[in-house]
Motif scaffolding. Structure first.
Motif, PDB file in Angstrom:
ATOM      1  N   ALA A 131     -33.075  -1.705 -21.770  1.00 27.17           N
ATOM      2  CA  ALA A 131     -34.448  -1.481 -21.311  1.00 27.17           C
ATOM      3  C   ALA A 131     -34.865  -2.557 -20.308  1.00 27.17           C
ATOM      4  O   ALA A 131     -35.515  -2.261 -19.295  1.00 27.17           O
ATOM      5  N   ILE A 132     -34.487  -3.799 -20.564  1.00 29.88           N
ATOM      6  CA  ILE A 132     -34.834  -4.898 -19.657  1.00 29.88           C
ATOM      7  C   ILE A 132     -34.146  -4.720 -18.312  1.00 29.88           C
ATOM      8  O   ILE A 132     -34.756  -4.896 -17.249  1.00 29.88           O
ATOM      9  N   LYS A 133     -32.858  -4.322 -18.338  1.00 27.76           N
ATOM     10  CA  LYS A 133     -32.109  -4.115 -17.100  1.00 27.76           C
ATOM     11  C   LYS A 133     -32.736  -3.014 -16.262  1.00 27.76           C
ATOM     12  O   LYS A 133     -32.877  -3.140 -15.045  1.00 27.76           O
ATOM     13  N   ILE A 134     -33.112  -1.914 -16.895  1.00 27.22           N
ATOM     14  CA  ILE A 134     -33.711  -0.799 -16.172  1.00 27.22           C
ATOM     15  C   ILE A 134     -35.109  -1.169 -15.676  1.00 27.22           C
ATOM     16  O   ILE A 134     -35.516  -0.794 -14.572  1.00 27.22           O
ATOM     17  N   ALA A 135     -35.840  -1.927 -16.495  1.00 23.88           N
ATOM     18  CA  ALA A 135     -37.198  -2.326 -16.107  1.00 23.88           C
ATOM     19  C   ALA A 135     -37.201  -3.126 -14.812  1.00 23.88           C
ATOM     20  O   ALA A 135     -38.145  -3.039 -14.021  1.00 23.88           O
ATOM     21  N   LYS A 136     -36.154  -3.887 -14.566  1.00 27.73           N
ATOM     22  CA  LYS A 136     -36.094  -4.709 -13.357  1.00 27.73           C
ATOM     23  C   LYS A 136     -36.089  -3.866 -12.089  1.00 27.73           C
ATOM     24  O   LYS A 136     -36.501  -4.339 -11.032  1.00 27.73           O
ATOM     25  N   ILE A 147     -48.027   2.308 -15.976  1.00 26.08           N
ATOM     26  CA  ILE A 147     -47.448   3.541 -16.504  1.00 26.08           C
ATOM     27  C   ILE A 147     -46.524   3.215 -17.674  1.00 26.08           C
ATOM     28  O   ILE A 147     -46.526   3.876 -18.709  1.00 26.08           O
ATOM     29  N   MET A 148     -45.716   2.166 -17.509  1.00 24.60           N
ATOM     30  CA  MET A 148     -44.833   1.733 -18.595  1.00 24.60           C
ATOM     31  C   MET A 148     -45.636   1.273 -19.806  1.00 24.60           C
ATOM     32  O   MET A 148     -45.342   1.649 -20.950  1.00 24.60           O
ATOM     33  N   ALA A 149     -46.689   0.470 -19.548  1.00 24.86           N
ATOM     34  CA  ALA A 149     -47.509  -0.064 -20.635  1.00 24.86           C
ATOM     35  C   ALA A 149     -48.196   1.053 -21.418  1.00 24.86           C
ATOM     36  O   ALA A 149     -48.366   0.964 -22.641  1.00 24.86           O
ATOM     37  N   ALA A 150     -48.599   2.118 -20.719  1.00 25.79           N
ATOM     38  CA  ALA A 150     -49.240   3.240 -21.394  1.00 25.79           C
ATOM     39  C   ALA A 150     -48.213   4.141 -22.063  1.00 25.79           C
ATOM     40  O   ALA A 150     -48.482   4.747 -23.103  1.00 25.79           O
ATOM     41  N   GLY A 151     -47.026   4.214 -21.475  1.00 29.11           N
ATOM     42  CA  GLY A 151     -46.004   5.124 -21.994  1.00 29.11           C
ATOM     43  C   GLY A 151     -45.388   4.689 -23.312  1.00 29.11           C
ATOM     44  O   GLY A 151     -45.075   5.533 -24.162  1.00 29.11           O
ATOM     45  N   VAL A 152     -45.228   3.387 -23.507  1.00 27.34           N
ATOM     46  CA  VAL A 152     -44.585   2.900 -24.735  1.00 27.34           C
ATOM     47  C   VAL A 152     -45.375   3.294 -25.985  1.00 27.34           C
ATOM     48  O   VAL A 152     -44.826   3.915 -26.901  1.00 27.34           O
ATOM     49  N   PRO A 153     -46.662   2.982 -26.082  1.00 32.58           N
ATOM     50  CA  PRO A 153     -47.406   3.419 -27.282  1.00 32.58           C
ATOM     51  C   PRO A 153     -47.538   4.934 -27.365  1.00 32.58           C
ATOM     52  O   PRO A 153     -47.598   5.495 -28.468  1.00 32.58           O
TER      53      PRO A 153
END
Length: 207
Positions: A131-136, A147-153
């Motif tokens: 996940a960290i590798k892709i997030a970069k 979008i990521m912050a809203a998508g996780v929950p």
């Protein structure tokens, strides 16, 4: 052996090596795919791998097989897709078949149970690393970060496919709004390092 068949064999062998050690499913494959496909062989970029992983979750089937097939096709066409699909499937098939046959002989073995407990914990670490590798590569401005912050929950309450569709719709809306407001649209990270690691990113520098 022609160049195309040599490439197909290399794709087959690459996924044949990756498949047996990816306990935990398709997401556990991501770090090895990045290491082999992006860093070692340089067949694809990190951004392309990110797109493939996202696409592989939107169609029926196992993420591992879908990802391998899409990657193989992008590298070597139909021949590459078949090579990758066969390469990633054969080791898993043989391992599952062997475990199925021997299950009744090793069931309730305390040492084996302890080993699988450790494997499950390790899988969590591998998926977090992926996940960290892709997030970069996926998070490169404020919009993608939120979008990521809203998508996780949201994933705790909705189906992943619904989340992907909502993400796509959000992206289209945001791009449309930014275009009308005259912003320059960037669809990938223009820096080698993730700008989210820069303190200025959170202070308003990123658009």
């Amino acid at each position: 052996m022609t160049v195309k068949w040599k490439l197909a064999f290399e794709i087959f062998w690459t996924f044949f090596k990756i498949s047996p050690v990816t306990f935990g499913g398709g997401f556990a494959m991501i770090p090895l795919i990045i290491k082999e496909i992006v860093e070692k062989r340089k067949w694809l970029t990190s951004e392309e791998i990110t797109d493939v992983i996202a696409l592989s979750q939107t169609v029926p089937g196992a993420v591992a097989v879908n990802s391998a097939t899409f990657i193989g096709h992008k590298i070597g066409g139909i021949r590459g897709a078949l090579a990758a699909m066969i390469g990633v499937s054969i080791p898993t098939f043989l391992i599952v078949l062997s475990l199925g046959v021997s299950y009744f002989y090793i069931d309730d073995n305390p040492k084996l149970e302890a080993a699988f407990v450790s494997i499950r914990v390790t899988i969590v670490a591998i998926i977090v690393y992926a996940a960290i590798k892709i997030a970069k590569t996926a998070i490169f401005d404020k919009t993608t970060f939120f979008i990521m912050a809203a998508g996780v929950p949201a994933l705790f309450f909705i189906h992943p496919i619904v989340a992907i569709i909502l993400g796509a719709i959000t992206g289209l809306i945001v791009v449309s709004i930014k275009t009308k407001l005259g912003y320059i649209i960037e669809l990938q990270n223009s820096k080698e390092e993730n700008p989210a690691n820069d303190p200025e990113y959170y202070m308003g520098a990123g658009i």
